[in-house]
Scaffold this motif. Structure first.
Motif, PDB file in Angstrom:
ATOM      1  N   GLY A 173       0.819  -1.205   0.000  1.00  0.00           N
ATOM      2  CA  GLY A 173       0.000   0.000   0.000  1.00  0.00           C
ATOM      3  C   GLY A 173       0.854   1.256   0.000  1.00  0.00           C
ATOM      4  N   PRO A 174       0.222   2.424   0.099  1.00  0.00           N
ATOM      5  CA  PRO A 174       0.972   3.690   0.091  1.00  0.00           C
ATOM      6  C   PRO A 174       1.960   3.779   1.243  1.00  0.00           C
ATOM      7  CG  PRO A 174      -1.371   4.074  -0.290  1.00  0.00           C
ATOM      8  CD  PRO A 174      -1.235   2.641   0.125  1.00  0.00           C
ATOM      9  N   GLU A 175       3.118   4.361   0.966  1.00  0.00           N
ATOM     10  CA  GLU A 175       4.142   4.536   1.987  1.00  0.00           C
ATOM     11  C   GLU A 175       4.957   5.780   1.685  1.00  0.00           C
ATOM     12  OE1 GLU A 175       6.187   0.800   1.484  1.00  0.00           O
ATOM     13  OE2 GLU A 175       7.665   1.692   0.140  1.00  0.00           O
ATOM     14  N   THR A 176       5.597   6.312   2.706  1.00  0.00           N
ATOM     15  CA  THR A 176       6.444   7.492   2.547  1.00  0.00           C
ATOM     16  C   THR A 176       7.876   7.040   2.309  1.00  0.00           C
ATOM     17  OG1 THR A 176       5.017   8.753   4.043  1.00  0.00           O
ATOM     18  CG2 THR A 176       7.211   9.641   3.614  1.00  0.00           C
ATOM     19  N   ARG A 177       8.495   7.612   1.274  1.00  0.00           N
ATOM     20  CA  ARG A 177       9.880   7.262   0.940  1.00  0.00           C
ATOM     21  C   ARG A 177      10.723   8.519   0.826  1.00  0.00           C
ATOM     22  NH1 ARG A 177       9.149   3.045  -4.108  1.00  0.00           N
ATOM     23  NH2 ARG A 177       7.776   1.522  -3.069  1.00  0.00           N
ATOM     24  N   VAL A 178      11.997   8.362   1.128  1.00  0.00           N
ATOM     25  CA  VAL A 178      12.962   9.453   1.021  1.00  0.00           C
ATOM     26  C   VAL A 178      13.917   9.158  -0.130  1.00  0.00           C
ATOM     27  CG1 VAL A 178      14.861  10.675   2.164  1.00  0.00           C
ATOM     28  CG2 VAL A 178      12.800  10.069   3.457  1.00  0.00           C
ATOM     29  N   ILE A 179      14.249  10.188  -0.890  1.00  0.00           N
ATOM     30  CA  ILE A 179      15.233  10.083  -1.970  1.00  0.00           C
ATOM     31  C   ILE A 179      16.419  10.972  -1.604  1.00  0.00           C
ATOM     32  CG2 ILE A 179      15.716  10.581  -4.396  1.00  0.00           C
ATOM     33  CD1 ILE A 179      12.785  10.061  -4.991  1.00  0.00           C
ATOM     34  N   GLU A 180      17.625  10.402  -1.669  1.00  0.00           N
ATOM     35  CA  GLU A 180      18.851  11.164  -1.432  1.00  0.00           C
ATOM     36  C   GLU A 180      19.638  11.255  -2.733  1.00  0.00           C
ATOM     37  OE1 GLU A 180      21.202   9.869   1.850  1.00  0.00           O
ATOM     38  OE2 GLU A 180      19.466   9.198   3.011  1.00  0.00           O
ATOM     39  N   CYS A 181      20.161  12.442  -3.032  1.00  0.00           N
ATOM     40  CA  CYS A 181      20.898  12.627  -4.287  1.00  0.00           C
ATOM     41  C   CYS A 181      21.675  13.939  -4.236  1.00  0.00           C
ATOM     42  CB  CYS A 181      19.933  12.641  -5.479  1.00  0.00           C
ATOM     43  SG  CYS A 181      18.673  13.928  -5.384  1.00  0.00           S
ATOM     44  N   LEU A 182      22.559  14.122  -5.214  1.00  0.00           N
ATOM     45  CA  LEU A 182      23.178  15.426  -5.376  1.00  0.00           C
ATOM     46  C   LEU A 182      22.096  16.451  -5.711  1.00  0.00           C
ATOM     47  CD1 LEU A 182      26.410  14.651  -7.465  1.00  0.00           C
ATOM     48  CD2 LEU A 182      26.195  14.963  -5.004  1.00  0.00           C
ATOM     49  N   ASP A 183      22.355  17.690  -5.382  1.00  0.00           N
ATOM     50  CA  ASP A 183      21.363  18.748  -5.609  1.00  0.00           C
ATOM     51  C   ASP A 183      21.287  19.065  -7.105  1.00  0.00           C
ATOM     52  OD1 ASP A 183      19.755  20.970  -5.674  1.00  0.00           O
ATOM     53  OD2 ASP A 183      20.661  21.920  -3.932  1.00  0.00           O
TER      54      ASP A 183
END
Length: 241
Positions: A173-183
């Motif tokens: 189901g729906p979930e909160t995710r974080v994305i990390e990357c260069l700006d």
């Protein structure tokens, strides 16, 4: 990889779909077309808030729809038409969504990285390793996405990084995710001059590399992706260190 301004190209039979058909004919049956899409996300504004607040702000947000979400508005109408064509494959990353069609479509997008989606193992990396090119049809000089891969290769200390939070569809189901990357919005360093992608492209073309011509009314360039990335990485290393 195609970047195009339909306005710069001018009237074409079939409009955006006509341009895509012409690109397919030029690439041939063995060819592959790749575009960056990005996405219009109604709740992207939460990433301007402190990270500790974001999950709560996204609690009632619908999950990101990678297939049906419109392209990021700055990417343009050609990419939106490309996304809508039956058979186009897309990645599910709301920050770095790619689309592709053709023989290597699956190879370019399969298991694309969630974090650092422009870095090692990304569709941009795979484009370079496959000997691909960048085709610019009247596009703005600061829109050459493959140079984001050069940012990862550049030997520069303390590159600026960001963390973005999205509501996505998970297995349960729906979930909160974080994305990390260069700006990739403000750049990996503070740079007081014009957009450094535009400067890199102009200096690269000034060396005589790449092919230039006109497609309808649009001044256009065809550039070897890996060559441009290596040039860009050296440029950033020399100036940003």
């Amino acid at each position: 990889m195609v970047h195009a301004s339909l306005r710069a190209i001018g009237p074409v039979v079939g409009g955006a779909e006509g341009v895509i058909e012409a690109l397919h004919l030029a690439a041939g049956r063995e060819g592959t077309l790749l575009m960056i899409l990005g996405a219009e996300c109604d709740f992207d504004w939460v990433n301007e808030r402190p990270e500790a607040e974001r999950e709560a702000l996204l609690a009632d947000a619908p999950p990101f729809d990678a297939v049906n979400a419109p392209v990021f508005h700055e990417v343009g109408n050609l990419a939106e038409a490309f996304r809508r064509l039956p058979g186009t494959q897309v990645t599910d990353n709301p920050s770095g969504r790619f689309a592709t069609r053709g023989r290597l479509a699956h190879d370019l997008l399969e298991d694309a990285p969630w974090h650092d989606y422009y870095g090692k193992g990304s569709p941009l990396d795979r484009l370079c390793r496959a000997g691909g090119c960048v085709l610019r049809l009247g596009a703005s000089p600061d829109t050459t996405t493959v140079l984001h891969f050069a940012e990862y290769l550049a030997d520069v200390p303390n590159k600026r990084r960001v963390r973005r939070t999205f509501r996505c569809q998970g297995a349960d189901g729906p979930e909160t995710r974080v994305i990390e990357c260069l700006d990739d919005e403000h750049g990996i360093v503070d740079w007081p001059c014009e957009d450094y992608f535009a400067t890199i492209l102009r200096e690269y073309l000034a060396t005589g590399n790449g092919s230039r011509g006109r497609v309808r009314q649009a001044a256009s360039e065809l550039i070897e992706a890996d060559e441009l990335v290596r040039f860009g990485a050296r440029w950033m290393t020399e100036r940003f260190r």
